[in-house]
Scaffold this motif. Structure first.
Motif, PDB file in Angstrom:
ATOM      1  N   LEU A 491       0.713  -1.511  -0.031  1.00 60.00           N
ATOM      2  CA  LEU A 491       0.098   0.375  -0.042  1.00 60.00           C
ATOM      3  C   LEU A 491       0.656   1.180   0.130  1.00 60.00           C
ATOM      4  N   LEU A 492       1.773   0.803   0.703  1.00 59.48           N
ATOM      5  CA  LEU A 492       2.941   2.918   0.801  1.00 59.48           C
ATOM      6  C   LEU A 492       3.450   2.877  -0.769  1.00 59.48           C
ATOM      7  N   SER A 493       4.137   1.430  -1.356  1.00 57.05           N
ATOM      8  CA  SER A 493       4.740   1.624  -2.186  1.00 57.05           C
ATOM      9  C   SER A 493       3.629   2.302  -3.437  1.00 57.05           C
ATOM     10  N   ARG A 494       2.313   1.622  -3.397  1.00 59.65           N
ATOM     11  CA  ARG A 494       1.297   1.416  -4.224  1.00 59.65           C
ATOM     12  C   ARG A 494       1.413   3.266  -4.211  1.00 59.65           C
ATOM     13  N   PHE A 495       0.765   3.936  -3.537  1.00 64.69           N
ATOM     14  CA  PHE A 495       0.745   5.267  -2.800  1.00 64.69           C
ATOM     15  C   PHE A 495       2.068   5.903  -3.262  1.00 64.69           C
ATOM     16  N   SER A 496       2.950   5.202  -3.239  1.00 64.04           N
ATOM     17  CA  SER A 496       4.978   6.450  -3.629  1.00 64.04           C
ATOM     18  C   SER A 496       4.454   6.487  -5.147  1.00 64.04           C
ATOM     19  N   ASN A 497       4.282   5.470  -5.449  1.00 60.96           N
ATOM     20  CA  ASN A 497       4.417   4.976  -7.165  1.00 60.96           C
ATOM     21  C   ASN A 497       3.301   6.249  -7.929  1.00 60.96           C
ATOM     22  N   TRP A 498       2.288   5.890  -7.296  1.00 58.80           N
ATOM     23  CA  TRP A 498       1.217   6.960  -8.158  1.00 58.80           C
ATOM     24  C   TRP A 498       1.449   8.078  -8.021  1.00 58.80           C
TER      25      TRP A 498
END
Length: 757
Positions: A491-498
Motif C-alpha cells: 500500500l505504501l509503495s502503491r501510493f508512492s508510485n502513484w
C-alpha cells in the motif's frame, strides 16, 4: 675356467644444464625419497599421482631413470666384488639328486599320515554337524509344539473366561443388574450392581490380557495348519470380547464408575483397540451433547439451526465438556496409568464437534463472508486452546496437535481465500481512490477549528484507513501476519508510485485522459501544498503510533522478526518522505512557468529601444511587478496555507521558485543584451568603413548614448525593482547566483561590483 667380470653399464642419461650449478649427479632432490620404495605398503600409482601435483612429469621420469641406473651400477658392483664366490657356487653342489631322494621318502610318509588324519577329522566333523542339525530341528520342533500347546491353552482359557460373561451381550444394554448377576460366577459376595460391573470389568481386562498373549502366539505361528484350524474359535472369542467390553464400557460411562472405566480402558489398551473406546465415548456421551447444541439430521441437513455463528455453541460445548467429559479425560491422563495411548480430546470430542459443524453449520467455514468467517475462526482457535488445557503435559499438547483430526479441523479454515478477499477489499479501496481524475480535498467542516495532524486529501485518508485496516482486530489473522505486513508495504509503495509517476507525467506532459495521471495535469500549486502536508502527517503516523501498534500486535514474535518488521515499515515511511522534494519541484516548476509568462515584455522592451529614439530611462518597467505575483498569491497568504505548510517548507519553496525565475530572467536578458551589443558593434564597424571611404574624419567622438546602453539601463532599473520585490518575499537577491550574473550583465561599469538595491 676364468670368466670375465660383468661389464659396467653405460653412464646414466645426462640431465639438463640446470644440474651443472646444483647438487652432484648421485644426489636427489628433497621431494625424491628412495627409502619409500622399500616400504611394504608402497603403491606406485598413488606415489606418482602425489608427486605430479607439484613435480613435472618429465622431471619425475628423469629422476626415476637416474635412480634405476644407479641401482644397476650398485648391483654390478656387488657381483664383481664377490665374483669368485658367485662362479664357484655351482661346483660345491655335489650329489644333490641322491640327497633329494633320501629326503623325499620321509616326506611322502608324513604326507600319507596327514591325509589319513584329515579324512578321520572330516568324517567326525560331518557327524558332529549332522547331530547339531538334528538337535536344532528338534529344538525348533519342540518350540513350535510348545507354542501350539500354549496357544491351545490360551484359547481354551479365553473361552472359559468368556463363558463367565453374560451369555447375551444385550443384557448390558439396559444396565440390568439382575440379569448380570444371573450369569456371574462368584463366591456369593456380590451384593449390588457396582460390584457386578467392577467384577465384569476386571474379568474383561483379564481376558484382554490373554487375548494379547494369543495375538503374540498367532503372529509367530500363523501359517501352521493347527492355528488355521483354530482361527474360527479365535475370531469368535475376539468378537465376543469386543461386544462384552463395549457394553461394559458403556455401562461404566453411564454410571460414571471410575473403576469400571479404568479396567475397560486397560483392556482396550491391552488388545490395541483404542479406536473402539474412542468411538464408543464419542457416540455414547459426546454426540448427544453436541446434537443438542448444533442440531443436524442424519442426512447432514441442519435442523432448526439459526445462523452460522459458532461462538455461543463453543461456550455451551465447553460447559458440557467440563460437566460430562472431564471425568474420563482425567482418568485417561492420570499419571502412570498406562492410558496415554488414548486421545479422547481429538478422536472423540473434536471429531464429533467437527462433524456436527460440517453437517449443521457448513457455512461457518465459508470465507465468502470475511467478518463472520474471522469470528468463527478465532472462536475455533479459542476452543482448541480450551481443549489443550485438558492436556497434562507439553508432550500431550504436541501429540494432540499432531492428530489427523486436528489437522483436518484446521484445513477447514481456508485463511488463504480469506486473505485474498481482504486484500481485494483493502487494496481495492485505495485503488479506487487513486483512480480519481483529480485530487479531492476533504475539509473538516463539522469542527470549529483545523487540526494540523488531519489529512486533507481523500487519497491520503484512504491510504491511512487501508493501512490501519490491515491490523484491525476484526481483520487480522495472526497466522497471516506476514501477508498483512506485505500488504502494508505494498500500500505504501502503491501510493508512492502513484504520486511519483503522476509528477513525472506532469513534467513530461504525458497526462492524457487514458494515462491514469489526469490529476497531475489539473493540480494547481495549492493542491501540491495539500500533498506535502499529507505526506508529512502520513510519515509521522506510520513511523510513530502506527508502527508501535503493529509491534505490539506482534510482541510474541522473536526480537529478530520484530526488528525486520520495524525496519521494513520505517523504510516504507522513508520512501514516502522522499517524495516531498519531488512535490516541491513540481510547485516550483508550476510557479516558474506562470511567472515566465510575464517575461515576454522583456523582448518587447528591446524592440522598442531599437525601433524608436526613446530617451534614457529613469524608472522600471511595469511588467516587473507581475513577475512574482504567483509567489505572492500562493505563499504570502499565511492564513490560508498555515495549516499545511511549515515555515521551513515555505522558505524552501520561495527560495527555489525565486532562484528558478531569476535564472530564466537572466537567460533571456543576457541573450538580448549580447545580441544588441553584437549588432551595435557591427553597425559601428560599417559606419567607420563608410567614413573612411568618403574621407570624413572618424576621430570625433559621438556624444550620444547608444540604444544598447539605454536598453541595459532599462534592464538595470528593472532588476533593481525585481530585487526589492524579492526582499518583500523574504528572499535576499544578493544570495542568488543568477541575480549576481544578471546585475553584472546590465549594470553600469561603476556599479557592477557592488549590488545596491
Amino acid at each position: 675356467m676364468a670368466v670375465d667380470p660383468i661389464q659396467t653399464p653405460p653412464p646414466p642419461p645426462s640431465r639438463s644444464n640446470a644440474y651443472l650449478f646444483s647438487d652432484p649427479l648421485d644426489s636427489h632432490p628433497l621431494w625424491f625419497k628412495p627409502d619409500l620404495f622399500l616400504s611394504p605398503n608402497f603403491d606406485s600409482d598413488s606415489y606418482i599421482s602425489e608427486l605430479r601435483t607439484f613435480v613435472p612429469f618429465d622431471t619425475l621420469r628423469s629422476e626415476l631413470q637416474a635412480h634405476l641406473t644407479s641401482l644397476n651400477h650398485e648391483l654390478i658392483d656387488l657381483i664383481n666384488r664377490d665374483y669368485a664366490d658367485f662362479v664357484n657356487l655351482s661346483t660345491k653342489l655335489v650329489d644333490v639328486d641322491s640327497a633329494v631322494v633320501r629326503m623325499r621318502a620321509p616326506l611322502l610318509e608324513l604326507r600319507e599320515k596327514i591325509e589319513g588324519f584329515r579324512g578321520s577329522v572330516e568324517s567326525s566333523l560331518v557327524a558332529l554337524k549332522n547331530g547339531l542339525e538334528q538337535r536344532s530341528e528338534a529344538a525348533a520342533t519342540r518350540e513350535v509344539l510348545e507354542l501350539l500347546l500354549d496357544t491351545f491353552h490360551v484359547v481354551s482359557k479365553v473361552e472359559k473366561l468368556i463363558k463367565e460373561l453374560p451369555s447375551v451381550p444385550a443384557d448390558w444394554s439396559n444396565g440390568d443388574v439382575n440379569l448380570v448377576e444371573k450369569n456371574v460366577v462368584s463366591n456369593g459376595s456380590i451384593e449390588n450392581g457396582t460390584n457386578v460391573r467392577e467384577t465384569q470389568s476386571m474379568l474383561l481386562e483379564r481376558i484382554a490380557s490373554e487375548m494379547n498373549r494369543l495375538k503374540f502366539y498367532i503372529a509367530h505361528a500363523q501359517n501352521l495348519p493347527f492355528i488355521q484350524n483354530m482361527e474360527k474359535r479365535i475370531q469368535s472369542a475376539s468378537l465376543l470380547l469386543d461386544a462384552s467390553l463395549g457394553h461394559c464400557f458403556v455401562d461404566g460411562l453411564e454410571h460414571r464408575d471410575e473403576s469400571v472405566i479404568y479396567n475397560c480402558l486397560r483392556a482396550y489398551a491391552a488388545i490395541d483397540n483404542t479406536s473402539s473406546a474412542e468411538d464408543i465415548f464419542r457416540t455414547t456421551v459426546v454426540a448427544p451433547l453436541v446434537q443438542k447444541i448444533i442440531p443436524h439430521g442424519p442426512s447432514g441437513v441442519a435442523v432448526g439451526a439459526s445462523g452460522d455463528g459458532l461462538e455461543s455453541d463453543y461456550q455451551e460445548i465447553k460447559t458440557c465438556i467440563n460437566k460430562d467429559c472431564k471425568f474420563l479425560l482425567e482418568i485417561s491422563s492420570a499419571e502412570n496409568s498406562g492410558l496415554h495411548v488414548f486421545d479422547f480430546l481429538a478422536n472423540s470430542i473434536l471429531k464429533e464437534v467437527l462433524s456436527a459443524i460440517q453437517k449443521g453449520k457448513p457455512g461457518a467455514f465459508s470465507p465468502g463472508r470475511p467478518t463472520e468467517f474471522l469470528m468463527n475462526y478465532k472462536s475455533s482457535l479459542d476452543f482448541l486452546a480450551h481443549l489443550e488445557g485438558y492436556c497434562p503435559s507439553r508432550s500431550s499438547v504436541t501429540k494432540f496437535r499432531a492428530e489427523a483430526i486436528y489437522n483436518e479441523f484446521m484445513k477447514q479454515w481456508n485463511v488463504g481465500v480469506y486473505f485474498s478477499l481482504r486484500f481485494q477489499e483493502i487494496a481495492g479501496a485505495l485503488e479506487s481512490a487513486l483512480a480519481a481524475t483529480s485530487l479531492i480535498p476533504v475539509h473538516n467542516s463539522h469542527s470549529g477549528h483545523w487540526n494540523s495532524q488531519d489529512l486533507t486529501l481523500k487519497q491520503s485518508i484512504t491510504l491511512l484507513e487501508s493501512l490501519r485496516s490491515c491490523w484491525r482486530e476484526d481483520v487480522l489473522i495472526f497466522s497471516c501476519a506476514d501477508k498483512f505486513l506485505r500488504l502494508t508495504l505494498q500500500l505504501l509503495s502503491r501510493f508512492s508510485n502513484w504520486l511519483s509517476s503522476g509528477l513525472d507525467a506532469r513534467k513530461t506532459g504525458n497526462t492524457s485522459s487514458n494515462s491514469g495521471y489526469e490529476w497531475a495535469a489539473s493540480a494547481v500549486p495549492s493542491d501540491f501544498l495539500y500533498i506535502i502536508h499529507d505526506i508529512s502527517c502520513l510519515v509521522t503516523e506510520v513511523c510513530g503510533g502506527y508502527l508501535d501498534d503493529v509491534l505490539q500486535l506482534l510482541s510474541s514474535c522473536s526480537i529478530d522478526i520484530l526488528d525486520l518488521v520495524k525496519q521494513s515499515i520505517l523504510q516504507g515511511g522513508k520512501s514516502l518522505n522522499g517524495l516531498i522534494p519531488l512535490v516541491i519541484n513540481a510547485i516550483t516548476e508550476s510557479l516558474v512557468d506562470e511567472a515566465v509568462k510575464g517575461l515576454k515584455d522583456v523582448k518587447a522592451i528591446a524592440t522598442t529601444f531599437r525601433m524608436t529614439n526613446k530617451p534614457i530611462p529613469t524608472r522600471h518597467s511595469l511588467y516587473v511587478s507581475g513577475l512574482l505575483t504567483p509567489l505572492k498569491k500562493d505563499f504570502l497568504d499565511t492564513e490560508k496555507h498555515s495549516p499545511y505548510l511549515t515555515k521551513e517548507t515555505m522558505n524552501e519553496l520561495r527560495h527555489g521558485a525565486a532562484t528558478a525565475i531569476t535564472g530564466r530572467y537572466y537567460d533571456m536578458v543576457a541573450e538580448i543584451v549580447n545580441v544588441a551589443r553584437k549588432t551595435e558593434s557591427s553597425l559601428q564597424r560599417l559606419k567607420k568603413g563608410a567614413q573612411r571611404r568618403t574621407g570624413v574624419s572618424s576621430d570625433v567622438s559621438d556624444p550620444t548614448v547608444s540604444d544598447t546602453d539605454k536598453l541595459c539601463m532599462q534592464y538595470f532599473l528593472d532588476i533593481q525593482e525585481y530585487g526589492r520585490n524579492l526582499s518583500t518575499l523574504g528572499v535576499d537577491a544578493k544570495e542568488i547566483p543568477a541575480f549576481q550574473s544578471l546585475w553584472q550583465c546590465v549594470a553600469p561599469l561603476d556599479r557592477q561590483n557592488v549590488i545596491n538595491l
